[in-house]
Scaffold this motif. Structure first.
Motif, short mmCIF file in Angstrom:
data_model
loop_
_atom_site.label_atom_id
_atom_site.label_comp_id
_atom_site.label_asym_id
_atom_site.label_seq_id
_atom_site.Cartn_x
_atom_site.Cartn_y
_atom_site.Cartn_z
N ALA A 109 -9.36 -0.80 11.46
CA ALA A 109 -9.65 0.06 12.60
C ALA A 109 -11.07 0.62 12.52
O ALA A 109 -11.80 0.65 13.52
N ILE A 110 -11.48 1.07 11.35
CA ILE A 110 -12.82 1.64 11.17
C ILE A 110 -13.90 0.62 11.49
O ILE A 110 -14.95 0.96 12.05
N THR A 111 -13.63 -0.64 11.15
CA THR A 111 -14.62 -1.68 11.41
C THR A 111 -14.46 -2.32 12.79
O THR A 111 -15.14 -3.29 13.12
N GLY A 112 -13.58 -1.75 13.61
CA GLY A 112 -13.44 -2.19 15.00
C GLY A 112 -12.49 -3.34 15.23
O GLY A 112 -12.37 -3.83 16.36
N ASP A 113 -11.78 -3.81 14.20
CA ASP A 113 -10.84 -4.92 14.34
C ASP A 113 -9.46 -4.36 14.64
O ASP A 113 -8.57 -4.32 13.77
N TRP A 114 -9.24 -3.96 15.87
CA TRP A 114 -8.00 -3.30 16.23
C TRP A 114 -6.81 -4.25 16.27
O TRP A 114 -5.66 -3.84 16.09
N GLU A 115 -7.08 -5.53 16.49
CA GLU A 115 -5.98 -6.49 16.45
C GLU A 115 -5.36 -6.53 15.05
O GLU A 115 -4.13 -6.48 14.89
N ALA A 116 -6.22 -6.59 14.03
CA ALA A 116 -5.72 -6.58 12.65
C ALA A 116 -5.13 -5.22 12.29
O ALA A 116 -4.14 -5.13 11.57
N ALA A 117 -5.74 -4.16 12.81
CA ALA A 117 -5.27 -2.81 12.49
C ALA A 117 -3.85 -2.59 12.98
O ALA A 117 -3.06 -1.88 12.33
N ARG A 118 -3.51 -3.17 14.10
CA ARG A 118 -2.20 -2.94 14.71
C ARG A 118 -1.16 -3.98 14.31
O ARG A 118 0.01 -3.85 14.68
N HIS A 119 -1.59 -4.99 13.56
CA HIS A 119 -0.63 -5.98 13.06
C HIS A 119 -0.22 -5.56 11.66
O HIS A 119 -0.76 -5.99 10.66
N VAL A 120 0.77 -4.66 11.59
CA VAL A 120 1.18 -4.10 10.31
C VAL A 120 2.51 -4.71 9.86
O VAL A 120 3.41 -4.94 10.66
N GLN A 121 2.60 -4.98 8.57
CA GLN A 121 3.84 -5.52 8.02
C GLN A 121 3.87 -5.24 6.53
O GLN A 121 2.84 -5.03 5.89
N LEU A 122 5.07 -5.20 5.97
CA LEU A 122 5.25 -4.94 4.55
C LEU A 122 6.03 -6.06 3.91
O LEU A 122 6.99 -6.58 4.48
N ASP A 123 5.62 -6.45 2.71
CA ASP A 123 6.32 -7.46 1.93
C ASP A 123 7.11 -6.75 0.85
O ASP A 123 6.61 -6.47 -0.25
N LEU A 124 8.35 -6.40 1.16
CA LEU A 124 9.23 -5.74 0.20
C LEU A 124 10.54 -6.51 0.13
O LEU A 124 11.01 -7.05 1.13
N PRO A 125 11.16 -6.58 -1.04
CA PRO A 125 12.42 -7.31 -1.16
C PRO A 125 13.58 -6.52 -0.58
O PRO A 125 13.84 -5.40 -0.99
N GLU A 126 14.28 -7.09 0.36
CA GLU A 126 15.46 -6.47 0.96
C GLU A 126 15.17 -5.02 1.34
O GLU A 126 14.48 -4.76 2.30
N THR A 127 15.64 -4.06 0.56
CA THR A 127 15.39 -2.66 0.87
C THR A 127 14.26 -2.12 0.01
O THR A 127 14.35 -1.08 -0.61
N GLY A 128 13.17 -2.87 -0.04
CA GLY A 128 12.03 -2.44 -0.83
C GLY A 128 12.32 -2.63 -2.30
O GLY A 128 13.11 -3.47 -2.69
N VAL A 129 11.67 -1.87 -3.18
CA VAL A 129 11.98 -1.96 -4.60
C VAL A 129 13.29 -1.25 -4.87
O VAL A 129 13.66 -1.04 -6.01
#
Length: 443
Positions: free
Chosen positions: A383-403
């Motif tokens: 977001a700070i560098t102006g790439d709002w497409e990447a800023a808003r594409h959020v995801q987490l890689d966690l197993p099932e219910t996280g750790v």
């Protein structure tokens, strides 16, 4: 175009812990000028305070993606992805090499005391977005920044039961959170009476460590009428290590090794030579007290937003996070693994260009994981560098219910037990449910 977009000044990152250094790695990868200011005299000074503690999440979730790419380009070899590192290993095997690679842009021993806008107090509006941030340090140095990423962490909560410090709470006989009872701090506790206040997993971990000192007297005080929440589900707990932690603690209380005081509302602390008398006053006015040689205050953490008091912040009145983030991390609804991915939009304040990230962003919610912090800074830097497409594409890689996956917990318990020779209930004392940023997990 705002200053944040033009890059007229560097982005200043406050804090050189796991999340702060991850932010720096993302800024470096995007070619953005930046500066990291760390109050401590070493990288990850807060992590160093619990260097003896083994974290509950394995290496694969503790290394930021951008940091990994930078390090591997420099010839770094990642640790075993399934190993549970201690705080010391987190620093020596990851954070210190990363800071060395980032070089002089990481400044140690620089404590930030205030953040404002150059020439603007909180009231003035016209032209505000075009003014650089003004950052003042404890030595009187003033720096200017196009944006600020505040990864300064959270601080120990007060001992007092009403959210206010107990009368007389200050003093060197009161320790916070996770002292190294069986190591560097052993002489402070061996042969002494220790009062542990708090019902979380940090309190449980300290209590179990104290129980290994044969001549230590231990008192455990909680506000609740029952320790059931701390004991957890025992063998039925979704987290075997957490269940073992609670089961072992329950055994010590039942046997009388640990004296439990319920309905304890710390109100005042009275020093008497080398001992402290802690007085409880419950909501009805009834009092009880306990006298001990040392007191461990394991009552959680809270953020300190005072350095940003001249900025326009929109904080949730309960948690102290942003209002948009609060319902996503509410500990009444979520554990660490059920917090959804979030980024710049949820972390934004009315003060454009200022973001609190990491455990500080969670306020008083104990549901923070390093992996969520890494995704935060990836989004914020985009977001700070102006790439709002990447800023808003959020995801987490966690197993099932996280750790918080039972299968993961079982596997890690076996691996640590095999490598250290620790097994069964004793292993639970080595696996406190905290993350390397000092926030609670799943508690």
């Amino acid at each position: 175009m705002s200053l944040s977009e033009s890059g007229a000044f560097p982005v200043v990152v406050i804090g050189a812990g796991p999340v702060g250094l991850a932010a720096a790695a993302h800024l470096a990868e995007r070619g953005q000028d930046y500066l990291v200011l760390e109050a401590g005299e070493q990288v990850a000074a807060s992590v160093a305070q619990w260097a003896h503690v083994r974290v509950f999440s394995p290496w694969r979730f503790n290394v930021d993606a951008a940091a990994r790419r930078l390090l591997e380009t420099d010839g770094w070899t990642a640790p075993d992805p399934q190993w549970l590192p201690t705080g010391a290993e987190l620093i020596s095997d990851y954070l210190a090499p990363l800071a060395k690679l980032l070089g002089p842009r990481v400044r140690l021993g620089v404590r930030v005391t205030a953040i404002s806008r150059l020439g603007f107090d909180r009231v003035r509006t016209s032209g505000r977005a075009d003014a650089p941030f003004l950052i003042r340090t404890a030595t009187g140095e003033e720096l200017q920044a196009s944006a600020v990423i505040d990864a300064s962490g959270a601080y120990a909560n007060v001992l007092g039961a009403s959210g206010l410090p107990a009368y007389g709470e200050t003093g060197n006989l009161i320790d916070h959170a996770l002292p190294d009872v069986l190591g560097a701090d052993r002489e402070r506790y061996e042969g002494r009476h220790t009062l542990v206040v708090g019902a979380g997993h940090s309190a449980a971990t300290t209590l179990l460590a104290l129980a290994q000192l044969e001549d230590a007297q231990i008192t455990w005080a909680i506000r609740a009428g029952s320790p059931g929440r701390t004991y957890g589900g025992g063998e039925a707990d979704a987290l075997p290590a957490r269940g073992a932690l609670g089961s072992r603690l329950k055994e010590h209380v039942a046997s009388g090794r640990i004296t439990l005081l319920t309905g304890f509302y710390a109100h005042s602390v009275h020093a008497d030579g080398e001992t402290l008398r802690v007085v409880s006053r419950d909501p009805s006015g009834a009092e009880q007290s306990v006298t001990a040689d040392r007191v461990v205050s394991a009552t959680g953490f809270r953020p300190d937003h005072s350095i940003a008091s001249e900025l326009r912040l929109d904080l949730d009145p309960i948690l102290g996070s942003t209002r948009a983030l609060a319902p996503l991390i509410d500990p009444n609804q979520h554990s660490c693994g059920t917090v959804p991915a979030h980024g710049a939009d949820e972390l934004a304040h009315p003060e454009s260009g200022y973001y609190a990230v990491g455990v500080k962003s969670y306020g008083r919610a104990p549901t923070f994981l390093m992996a969520t912090g890494y995704e935060q800074v990836r989004s914020v830097v985009a977001a700070i560098t102006g790439d709002w497409e990447a800023a808003r594409h959020v995801q987490l890689d966690l197993p099932e219910t996280g750790v918080c996956s039972s299968g993961l917990a079982e596997a890690q318990e076996r691996r640590v037990g095999q490598a250290t020779g620790i097994s069964g209930s004793l292993l639970a004392t080595q696996l406190p449910l905290i993350t390397a940023d000092g926030g609670g997990c799943c508690g």
